[in-house]
Design an enzyme around this catalytic site. Sequence first.
Site, mmCIF file in Angstrom:
data_model
loop_
_atom_site.group_PDB
_atom_site.id
_atom_site.type_symbol
_atom_site.label_atom_id
_atom_site.label_comp_id
_atom_site.label_asym_id
_atom_site.label_seq_id
_atom_site.Cartn_x
_atom_site.Cartn_y
_atom_site.Cartn_z
ATOM 1 N N GLY A 47 0.842 -1.191 0.000
ATOM 2 C CA GLY A 47 0.000 0.000 0.000
ATOM 3 C C GLY A 47 0.871 1.232 0.000
ATOM 4 O O GLY A 47 2.099 1.151 -0.166
ATOM 5 N N ASP A 48 0.218 2.362 0.179
ATOM 6 C CA ASP A 48 0.903 3.669 0.196
ATOM 7 C C ASP A 48 1.823 3.837 -1.013
ATOM 8 O O ASP A 48 1.355 3.846 -2.130
ATOM 9 C CB ASP A 48 1.639 3.869 1.515
ATOM 10 N N ASN A 49 3.134 3.900 -0.777
ATOM 11 C CA ASN A 49 4.046 4.198 -1.893
ATOM 12 C C ASN A 49 4.487 2.911 -2.593
ATOM 13 O O ASN A 49 5.681 2.667 -2.794
ATOM 14 C CB ASN A 49 5.269 4.957 -1.377
ATOM 15 N N TRP A 50 3.550 2.091 -2.949
ATOM 16 C CA TRP A 50 3.860 0.749 -3.469
ATOM 17 C C TRP A 50 3.890 0.678 -4.985
ATOM 18 O O TRP A 50 4.120 -0.388 -5.554
ATOM 19 C CB TRP A 50 2.851 -0.254 -2.913
#
Lengths: 719, 719
Positions: A312-315
Site C-alpha cells: 500500500g501507500d508508496n507501493w
Amino acid sequence: MKYEGRVTLPTQKNFLKETKELIKRWGADAVRDSDGTELDKSILELDSKIYRKYFVARGHNDFIKNHPEEMQQLYLMSKYHTATSTSLTIKVMEGYYEEQLKPDFIHDPKKWWEVIDRTTGEVVNVDKWSVDEEDKTVTIEETAPFHEYTVSFLAYMTWDPTHMYNHITNDWGDEPYDIPFDVRQPNSQEYMKDYLRKWLKENPETDVVRFTTFFYHFTLVFNDLGKEKFVDWFGYGTSVSVAALEAFEKEKGYALRPEDLVDQGYYNTAFRVPTEAYLDYIDFIQQFVTQQAKELVDIVHEAGKEAMMFLGDNWIGTEPYGKYFENIGMDAVVGSVGDGVTSRMISDIPHIKYSEGRFLPYFFPDTFHEDNNPVVEANERWLGARRANMRKPLDRIGYGGYLDLAYDFPEFVDYTEKVTNEFRDIISHIDESKPWSKLKVAIINPWGKLRSWQNFMVAHALWYKQIYSYQGILESLSGMPVEVEFLSFDDLKEDGIADDISVLINAGDAGTAFSGGDHWKDPELVSVIREWVYNGGGFIGIGEPSAVQHQGKYFQLSDILGVDKELGFSLSTNKYFEDLTEDHFINQNRTEFDFGESVHNIYSTNEDTTILEYSNNEIHLATSTYGEGRSVYIAGLPYSIENTRLLLKSMIYAAGKEDEYHIWHSTNPNCEINVYPETNYYGIINNSMKAQKTEIFDGDGNSKVYHLEPSELLWERIK
Amino acid sequence: MKYEGRVTLPTQKNFLKETKELIKRWGADAVRDSDGTELDKSILELDSKIYRKYFVARGHNDFIKNHPEEMQQLYLMSKYHTATSTSLTIKVMEGYYEEQLKPDFIHDPKKWWEVIDRTTGEVVNVDKWSVDEEDKTVTIEETAPFHEYTVSFLAYMTWDPTHMYNHITNDWGDEPYDIPFDVRQPNSQEYMKDYLRKWLKENPETDVVRFTTFFYHFTLVFNDLGKEKFVDWFGYGTSVSVAALEAFEKEKGYALRPEDLVDQGYYNTAFRVPTEAYLDYIDFIQQFVTQQAKELVDIVHEAGKEAMMFLGDNWIGTEPYGKYFENIGMDAVVGSVGDGVTSRMISDIPHIKYSEGRFLPYFFPDTFHEDNNPVVEANERWLGARRANMRKPLDRIGYGGYLDLAYDFPEFVDYTEKVTNEFRDIISHIDESKPWSKLKVAIINPWGKLRSWQNFMVAHALWYKQIYSYQGILESLSGMPVEVEFLSFDDLKEDGIADDISVLINAGDAGTAFSGGDHWKDPELVSVIREWVYNGGGFIGIGEPSAVQHQGKYFQLSDILGVDKELGFSLSTNKYFEDLTEDHFINQNRTEFDFGESVHNIYSTNEDTTILEYSNNEIHLATSTYGEGRSVYIAGLPYSIENTRLLLKSMIYAAGKEDEYHIWHSTNPNCEINVYPETNYYGIINNSMKAQKTEIFDGDGNSKVYHLEPSELLWERIK
C-alpha cells in the site's frame, strides 16, 4: 517456520506488563511500531522480533527543502470549462488543494502541458494559449463557442498523501508536511541509500525493516476543501516527472502525451481498458522501481536484517504479481486483511519468504468503545479470512492500533486467543502442502496476473454499488476448493489455454477492463476462446461478459453463452425463449437468488439455451452448450454463502464434472470442506455464526453427518 | 364537417334491424367492410356513407402468377454460423418460413448477395463462396476457424404478411395465399391502375376507397414454425428489388450494399441511429411511393370518390409526417387508436381533410364473452384517448369487428353511446380552434418530424419492458396543455431553435436513435443546444440523454444536466453530492416516484446540481442551471397520472415559468383542464374512474372547487 508464534503486535509505551500478558496469550513473537509512534527501550525486554517502519521518499524534509526541484510530480486535468465566446481563461488549480499541489512552471508548459477541446477531442495548438504563472491560469484564444476545454498540466506534489490524510484526520496541527521526493533525481537517488545505511547503523535492535513503502504513492489527490478528490490504489500518477518522461521516450522509442496519463480525467484507473501506451508506462516504471528497491533491500540484507514491504501507500511499481517483483529480493510483504480476497491477495504473493496479514478491526476507539462489542466484527472478518487461509494460509498475522484499548475488552482478548490458535492450527494441518482442488478456474481480462485478487477493487477494497456484484466472485473463490489463476488476454493469445484449466470466467460491466471492452473485437481473442470451449472447455460469463457492440451482437461470445443483452436494436426480433428449466444441476432446490445490482435485458438467443432463472422479463441465470463445451451466464454474484454454492455448481457444471460433485462435499452450503492429501487431513468449517448440521461425503462416496458449533473448525484424518 | 355523425360502423350480414338501431344510438353516418368480409346489398338502405377496403398490390393472384418475376423482394440475413474448420456451408433459409420467402436465384447472387465475416466485419470475396440453388446453401472456402459468418441474400416474398397472419390466425385452410407484387415493375405498374379504374366502375355505391394500403408492407417475416420472427412497423424491407437498387444508384449517385439494408440483422429499425445511406433510401422510396399513390388517388378523385388510407400494413413510404405525403392528395387517414399517443399520431396528421380513429376494443370474442365486461377496457382506453382529443380531436371515430357481439352487451352499447356523444361534444366545444398552451416543447432525436408520436414504438404500440419507461413521455404529452413538436438534429443544426420553443426533451436508452448515439459527438449539435440553454432555454433529459462515451463524459450534455452516469471509469473520483432538496417546485409534496425500469448509476457532477430524488445510491430526479437556462433529469417516465404531473412541472420549471403554473390549473393531478379562448370554453376532465375533488384556477388567479364524477367531462364558459 514453526507453527508457534506467527503473530505481530503493535507496541505501546508504559504498557509492558500487559503487553507481556498479551504476547503470551496470543502467542506473539514480534512487535512493531506504527505511523506516528516510536518504539521505546522496554521492548528489548520482550525477546520478540522487532519491526520498524521505514519511509524512503518522505519524512526527510531537511533534505528535500534543499532540492525542491526533486519533488514528486503528477499530471492533473483542470475542470471542464465551456467557452461562451472566442476566448476562455481556465484556473487550472480550481478544485485542487493548494497545500498538496502546485503547477510546475519550471518546465515549459508549452512542451509539457496540453489544452484539449473536449467537444472535438482535438489538441489545441500551443500558439493559441498562454499561461499566467501568477494567477495559475491558462487563457485560450480562438475558442469555438460552446465547446468545452480542459488543461492537462504537470504539477508538483508538495505533501505526501498518506501523511496528509493522517495529519488532517488526527489534527496534527503545525507538524510540518512530509514532502515526497523523486528518487529518479540525482540528489534523492544518492540520499536514499546514504540515509538507509546510516539508519541501519543507528537502529541495531531492528530485525525487520518495514518499508512503508518505497518511492511513489498511489494516486490520491485532495480537493479544495482538503477532502479526497481522486483515489486510485493502483494509480501511477505520482511516478511521473520530466525526467521519467524523457527516459521513457529513450527506452520505448516514442514520447508519451500528457493525455496518455490524464486519460480524459479517468487517469487510467484499473477499470479502464489499459492502452498500449499505459501498459508500456507501467512496464517502464516497474523496471525502474524494482531495480531501485532491490538496491535498498540489498543494503538491508548487508546489514543482516530482513526487508518487509507494506502493500500500500508508496507501493507503485512494486506490485507483487508484476513481472519484476521477484528481482527485488524482498523477504516479506505485510498488508491489511479484511476478508478472503484480501487474505489471498497477500498469501498468494510469490517470491517472498513469508507473508503477513494485518487483521481488522484496528484497536481504535471507533470500534473499541463501551457501546460496541468488537468481537462481532472480528468474528465476521475471521470467518471470511479463514476460508481463504484454508486454501492458502498467510504465514503470519498481526494487529494494529492501541493495545490498551483491546486489553480493556476481555471477551475480545479471549476471542483473539482463539483466532491466533486457530490460525496456527490451520498452518500446522496444512504444513505447506497443497490442498486438493475440484478444478482449476482462470479469471480472464486484459490485466491478467498483475491484478491477481485485485479485480473490481476501488481504493482498498471499499464497498461500491457498482462493484459488489462482481467482488463476490473473487470472495467466493478465495475459499473454494478450486485453483484460481488470473490470465490476461495476451496470455490466452500467446500461450493458448493450458490443459489443466477447466473453466474461464469473464465478468464485469461493459467497457470496463474487467469485462474487456474493445478487446472483444479482436478476432484472435474470440477465436482462441471459442475453439477451446468448442473442444470441451467451460466458460462462465457474469454481468456483461465479452460485451461490446459489434457486428450485430453485444456479447461477442453470445454464441457460447446462449444469451445476449437487448440494447433496443433488436426489439423487432421476436424472443420466444422464456421457459424455465427447474431441477437442473445448477438451480436444484433453489428458486430464490440474489444477483446484486444485476444486469438487465438479458435474453436467450436460441432455443438450446437452458434458462435457470427468469424474472421481470429477463434472464439472470442460464446455461448453454457449444460444441463439446458448456457455458453458464450469471447476472451478478454478490458474496454470500448461497452464491458461493451457486458459483461452485456453475463451475462444476461448466467443466462437465457433475459426476464428481459429491467427492469431498458438504451438503450444507454453510459448511465447507478442504482436503490435504499430503498431510492426510481434512478440515470442515462452519462459515456461519449458527450451529449447523451437514452431511460430508469423502473421496470414495461415503458420507457422515456432522454437527458443527457456530464458526467451528473441525479436523479429521482422511483415513 | 358538422358535429353530428362522425362515427363509422362495421357491417354484418342479416343484421339490418339491429344495425339501424346502433346507427341511431351511436349517431353513425358511415359503414365499412373489413378484411375478409364483404358488404351486402342491404346497406344501401342505411343512408350511410360507404367505405370499401381496397388492396393495391395483393389479392390479385391471377395477375401475379403470370408475372412471378414481379413479386416483392427483401433482403434477409442468414443465422450466424461458426466455421470450425476452413470451409463452411450455410443454409440461408434456416429459421425462415419457406411458404413466405424464397431466395432469389434469378438475379446473380454474386452481385446481389453478401457474405460477411461477422468476427472481423469484413466482406468475404465472392471468389471464396459458391451457391447451391438446389439446397439453398452458400459454401464458403478458406474460412478463418472460429469466426462467425452470415449470408445476406435477396429473397422473394411469396405471401403478403397481413394476409398470412389472418390466414394462419383464422385457419383459412386452403384459401390461396395473397402474393404481393411490386408496382415498380412494368406489368404491375400498368395493372394497378387499370384494375382500380375497373373496380371503381364496378363499385359505384362506394363513397370512400379505403386503401389497405398501398404498395409495400412493413417488415414482417415469419420463422420456420410460421410464427413472427421479425416485425418492424416502420421497416422498409419489402420495398427492395433489383430495380429499386439500380434506380437508387442512378438517382443518388452511389450503390447501396446489402449491408446498408441488412444492418447486421437489425434491418434499420427505428431504434437504430439511421445511417446516411438508410436516410437516402427512405427518401428515395418515399418519393416513388408518394408519386405512385398520387396517381391512384387521382383516379379515385376522377371517379368522384374519396381516398382514405389505412395507417398500417402496406403503408411504407406514405408516412403521413414524411416530407412527400402532402403530394399524394389523400382525403383521409384511418388508424387504430388505443390511447393518447395513437390518437395524436392520427389526429395531428397534416394535409388531409379528416382523420378517423378506430377505437378499441374490437368486437371480437376475446373481449366480448360472458365472463368479461368490455366496458372496462373501453372506458380505460377512452380516458387515454380523450385526453388527446381535448388537445387535438380526431375528426371521426370508428369501430371494428362483429356488430352482433357488441349488441349482446347492452351496457357496452350504452357506454359507446356516451362515448360517441362525448366525442362529438368535445369537437363542438373546440370547433377547430387552438387550445391554450402553457408552453411549447420539442422532442429531439435524429428522426424528428418523420416519427411524430411514434418514438419508442415497437410493432404497433405494444408493451415492451425496454420502452414503457419512455413511452410514458409521449402518452403524458398527448393530453397535456402544451404544444408538442418533433425536431430532428438536422433541424436544430440547420434552423437553430425557434423562439417559441421553451423546452427540449431528449430521451431514450444510450445508443438508440431516440437518445441519439454517436450524433452526440457532433460539435455542432451540442454547441447549438448549449448556446440555446445558456441563453435561457430549458432542457429535459430522460433515461440516457445525450449518451455516448466520449472525451471523459457519458452524457455529452452533463454540463447542462448536472448529472452523468457512472460506467465504472470514474469510480476513483469521489462523489460527494447526495443531499436531497425537498419541497422544490418539482418534487413538492411528493416522495414516492415511479421511474419504471429506470436508469442506474446516475450521479451529480457538481455541487450546483439540485437533487430531487436519491435512492439506492443513485439519482433519479435532479435539476440544474446552465447560464440563464435550466435542466431537469428524470431516470424514466412510465405513463401515470402522477408522472404526467411530474413531467408538466419539470417542463414548467425548465422553462422558468413556475410563476405561471397556477394559470388554468387543476390542483388534483387526476383532473386536467383545457382552455379554448376562441370558443370561450374550458373543459375539465376527470381521468380517473373515481369521483374527484379539485380546485381549478382560471387565467386570472381565481379558483373554484369542483366535484367530478368518475371519468366526467365538464364544460364551463371562460366568462
